[in-house]
Design an enzyme around this catalytic site. Sequence first.
Site, PDB file in Angstrom:
ATOM      1  N   GLY A  67       2.358   2.052  10.784  1.00 40.12           N
ATOM      2  CA  GLY A  67       3.292   3.163  10.658  1.00 40.12           C
ATOM      3  C   GLY A  67       3.967   3.528  11.965  1.00 40.12           C
ATOM      4  CB  SER A 108       5.088  -2.013  11.962  1.00 37.38           C
ATOM      5  OG  SER A 108       4.672  -0.670  12.188  1.00 37.38           O
ATOM      6  CE  LYS A 163      -0.102   3.179   4.709  1.00 35.69           C
ATOM      7  NZ  LYS A 163      -0.001   3.244   6.165  1.00 35.69           N
ATOM      8  CG  HIS A 207      -5.652   1.867   4.978  1.00 33.78           C
ATOM      9  ND1 HIS A 207      -5.229   2.858   5.833  1.00 33.78           N
ATOM     10  CD2 HIS A 207      -4.656   0.955   4.941  1.00 33.78           C
ATOM     11  CE1 HIS A 207      -4.022   2.548   6.286  1.00 33.78           C
ATOM     12  NE2 HIS A 207      -3.657   1.403   5.764  1.00 33.78           N
ATOM     13  CD  GLU A 253      -3.511  -2.688   7.144  1.00 36.81           C
ATOM     14  OE1 GLU A 253      -2.370  -2.869   6.710  1.00 36.81           O
ATOM     15  OE2 GLU A 253      -4.181  -1.679   6.887  1.00 36.81           O
ATOM     16  CG  ASN A 286      -1.715   1.227   1.403  1.00 30.75           C
ATOM     17  OD1 ASN A 286      -1.798   2.042   0.484  1.00 30.75           O
ATOM     18  ND2 ASN A 286      -2.326   1.390   2.571  1.00 30.75           N
ATOM     19  CD  GLU A 291      -2.797   5.459   6.699  1.00 38.72           C
ATOM     20  OE1 GLU A 291      -2.724   5.534   5.459  1.00 38.72           O
ATOM     21  OE2 GLU A 291      -1.934   4.891   7.402  1.00 38.72           O
TER      22      GLU A 291
HETATM   23  P1  PGA Z   1       2.856   0.139   7.672  1.00 44.80           P
HETATM   24  O1  PGA Z   1       1.405   0.356   7.004  1.00 44.80           O
HETATM   25  O2  PGA Z   1       3.410  -1.151   7.086  1.00 44.80           O
HETATM   26  O3  PGA Z   1       3.652   1.336   7.273  1.00 44.80           O
HETATM   27  O4  PGA Z   1       2.633   0.027   9.141  1.00 44.80           O
HETATM   28  C1  PGA Z   1       0.545  -0.727   6.817  1.00 44.80           C
HETATM   29  C2  PGA Z   1      -0.750  -0.249   6.193  1.00 44.80           C
HETATM   30  O5  PGA Z   1      -1.192   0.862   6.527  1.00 44.80           O
HETATM   31  O6  PGA Z   1      -1.346  -0.941   5.362  1.00 44.80           O
END
Ligand code: PGA
Length: 246
Positions: free
Chosen positions: A169, A209, A8, A91, A163, A6, A93
């Site tokens: 993140g 992560s 982003k 997601h 997730e 992803n 976010e």
């Molecule tokens: P990250 O993001 O691997 O940077 O923690 C995962 C995601 O948001 O899908």
Amino acid sequence: MIVAGNWKMNKNATETTELIGAISNGMGDTSTKVMVAPPFVNLAAAADSAKNTNIIVAAQNMHFAESGAFTGEVSASMLLHLGIDHVILGHSERRALFGEWDALLAKKADTALDKNMTVIFCFGEELHDRKNDIHFDVVKNQLSEGLFHLEANNWQNIILAYEPVWAIGTGETASPEQAQEMHAFIRKTLIERYDPDLADGVSILYGGSVKPGNARDIFSKPDVDGGLIGGASLNADDFLAIVQSA
Ligand code: PGA
């Protein structure tokens, strides 16, 4: 196994082409399904670069309507016109920063499935949910509000991505045991709503992560069918190392 990146809001079109080239060069003939999800504006470049490779290009979001007065939005038909038939929905976010909610996501999933697209459906609890020991309830609720109106046959085109928000993140990953525990719970919830065959057939990815250093342990758990990778998917070497761990 499935490993999806992803991206982003990262990379311009030129960088998108370069990164897809580097991933495809390094992938070899892995049996793992590899996906990347660049921002909308770079999907045409991505689709073009991924042609004749085994990389699947996905969108990070879409609107439920066919067309109309929805400033800033993108429809399923527009994605399909580019040859993009995979879409990430829900997601954290999108939920937290852009106000998307379960009923909206259910509508988006309906549209995607009507159009024969594959949905990567994201969900997961926040830190306070886990601290209050309601993480299983939260996850069950997100699944049932977002997806449990679907008929069993729709699930052929659903990939789940658990997730935990506190792990996205942040550098803090769920332990392989915590991931396994939740994935097993998700499968049990699918058995209760549908049946064991369906539950067995659904891919459940872990996200939050995932890095080259922890991917193998997480992916080794029986109910973890791959990963949704944010930060570490922006670097070809890191992403390829995660693909090789699957
Ligand atoms: P990250 O993001 O691997 O940077 O923690 C995962 C995601 O948001 O899908």
